[in-house]
Design a protein around this motif. Structure first.
Motif, PDB file in Angstrom:
ATOM      1  N   GLU A 187      -0.239  -7.313   4.669  1.00 35.20           N
ATOM      2  CA  GLU A 187       0.913  -6.140   5.114  1.00 35.20           C
ATOM      3  C   GLU A 187       1.375  -5.475   3.828  1.00 35.20           C
ATOM      4  OE1 GLU A 187       4.156  -8.571   6.327  1.00 35.20           O
ATOM      5  OE2 GLU A 187       3.077  -9.499   8.245  1.00 35.20           O
ATOM      6  N   SER A 188       1.093  -5.916   2.710  1.00 38.38           N
ATOM      7  CA  SER A 188       1.447  -5.301   1.542  1.00 38.38           C
ATOM      8  C   SER A 188       0.236  -4.918   0.323  1.00 38.38           C
ATOM      9  CB  SER A 188       2.782  -5.762   0.896  1.00 38.38           C
ATOM     10  OG  SER A 188       2.333  -7.134   0.474  1.00 38.38           O
TER      11      SER A 188
ATOM     12  N   ASN B  11      -0.326  -4.717  -3.963  1.00 36.19           N
ATOM     13  CA  ASN B  11       0.242  -4.944  -5.349  1.00 36.19           C
ATOM     14  C   ASN B  11      -0.884  -3.779  -5.937  1.00 36.19           C
ATOM     15  OD1 ASN B  11       1.323  -5.202  -7.658  1.00 36.19           O
ATOM     16  ND2 ASN B  11       0.334  -7.150  -7.971  1.00 36.19           N
TER      17      ASN B  11
ATOM     18  N   GLU C 272      -4.064   4.241  -5.933  1.00 35.36           N
ATOM     19  CA  GLU C 272      -3.611   4.549  -4.673  1.00 35.36           C
ATOM     20  C   GLU C 272      -4.697   5.591  -4.077  1.00 35.36           C
ATOM     21  OE1 GLU C 272       1.276   4.113  -5.056  1.00 35.36           O
ATOM     22  OE2 GLU C 272       0.219   5.880  -5.145  1.00 35.36           O
TER      23      GLU C 272
ATOM     24  N   SER D 172       2.814  -3.096   9.557  1.00 36.46           N
ATOM     25  CA  SER D 172       3.579  -2.717   8.324  1.00 36.46           C
ATOM     26  C   SER D 172       3.718  -1.275   8.214  1.00 36.46           C
ATOM     27  CB  SER D 172       3.205  -3.511   7.111  1.00 36.46           C
ATOM     28  OG  SER D 172       2.163  -2.904   6.551  1.00 36.46           O
ATOM     29  N   HIS D 173       5.006  -0.970   7.671  1.00 36.78           N
ATOM     30  CA  HIS D 173       4.967   0.453   7.598  1.00 36.78           C
ATOM     31  C   HIS D 173       4.135   1.103   6.439  1.00 36.78           C
ATOM     32  CE1 HIS D 173       6.848   4.600   6.797  1.00 36.78           C
ATOM     33  NE2 HIS D 173       6.859   4.343   5.574  1.00 36.78           N
ATOM     34  N   LEU D 174       3.864   0.166   5.537  1.00 34.09           N
ATOM     35  CA  LEU D 174       2.971   0.575   4.511  1.00 34.09           C
ATOM     36  C   LEU D 174       1.499   0.884   4.920  1.00 34.09           C
ATOM     37  CD1 LEU D 174       2.223   0.925   1.275  1.00 34.09           C
ATOM     38  CD2 LEU D 174       1.724  -1.454   1.168  1.00 34.09           C
ATOM     39  N   ARG D 175       0.984  -0.190   5.539  1.00 40.58           N
ATOM     40  CA  ARG D 175      -0.479  -0.251   6.380  1.00 40.58           C
ATOM     41  C   ARG D 175      -0.273   1.080   7.169  1.00 40.58           C
ATOM     42  NH1 ARG D 175      -2.716  -3.130  11.392  1.00 40.58           N
ATOM     43  NH2 ARG D 175      -4.841  -2.293  11.188  1.00 40.58           N
TER      44      ARG D 175
ATOM     45  N   VAL E 203      -6.685  -3.854   4.280  1.00 42.58           N
ATOM     46  CA  VAL E 203      -5.686  -2.822   5.120  1.00 42.58           C
ATOM     47  C   VAL E 203      -6.002  -2.253   6.169  1.00 42.58           C
ATOM     48  CG1 VAL E 203      -4.472  -0.634   4.599  1.00 42.58           C
ATOM     49  CG2 VAL E 203      -4.719  -2.361   2.823  1.00 42.58           C
TER      50      VAL E 203
END
Length: 213
Positions: free
Chosen positions: A14-15, A17, A36, A162-165, A8
């Motif tokens: 990019e994502s 799981n 998380e 990516s927004h998540l990263r 990350v």
């Protein structure tokens, strides 16, 4: 979790799981929230120990405007009041323990760069006797702004976007600041103030002794 945290940070994924890492039989991995949090803590540690980021932190430590806030320990206020009312009466406290000796610091604040050596030593003494409480205030907004810029150029401007990263790295930086960076800066500042004050006291003593010889 270490591997995915590194991926990350380096922008190799990019994502994530999160559910795929859940393991009910392993403490700290029993639910998605645990995963998380675990990845966030690892990211925070990776960020802080990155050479470029660590160098930036040291530079910010030197240039930050850190303020000190000193107050009378609330537990000592009643005793100080009683001492004033019965000043002529015998007391069990030693001279050093008399709260009145530290009255100049009962409501004191200043920039740490303006503290004189004798003030640092007096504040340290009052704190060790639990007569004073000491708090150092960092310019948090300024520091976070500088750190976010550093992390953006060091990590987020390269690799897969990516927004998540971005969210994970920024949240990890906030976590790193709260748990690691801020406490370390405060401890370092206090240690440097004390060392400078003690060296100045030794130099002053040596100079006075030289004049007597």
């Amino acid at each position: 979790l270490g591997d995915i945290a590194e991926q990350v940070l380096e922008g190799k994924v990019e994502s994530v799981n999160f559910a795929g890492y859940v393991d009910p039989s392993v403490e700290g991995k029993t639910k998605v929230a645990d995963i998380e949090t675990g990845i966030q803590h690892i990211l925070a540690d990776l960020i802080v120990h990155d050479k470029e980021v660590a160098s930036t932190i040291r530079s910010l430590q030197r240039s930050a405007r850190i303020s000190i806030e000193v107050k009378q320990n609330t537990r000592e206020k009643k005793e100080a009041k009683s001492a004033k009312m019965a000043a002529a009466k015998p007391t069990k406290k030693t001279k050093d323990e008399d709260p009145r000796k530290f009255e100049n610091y009962f409501n004191y604040s200043n920039n740490t760069s303006y503290l004189k050596p004798h003030q640092v030593l007096a504040i340290n003494r009052g704190e060790s006797l639990k007569i004073l409480t000491v708090k150092l205030n960092l310019p948090e907004d300024w520091l976070m702004g500088q750190l976010q810029r550093c992390v953006r150029f060091r990590f987020l401007n390269r690799g897969r976007d990516s927004h998540l990263r971005t969210s994970m790295v920024n949240n990890a930086l906030k976590d790193a600041y709260k748990r690691l960076i801020s406490p370390t800066m405060i401890r370092t500042c206090r240690a440097e103030l004390t060392k400078t004050a003690e060296n100045a006291a030794i130099a002053s003593f040596a100079e006075n002794l030289r004049k007597l010889l």
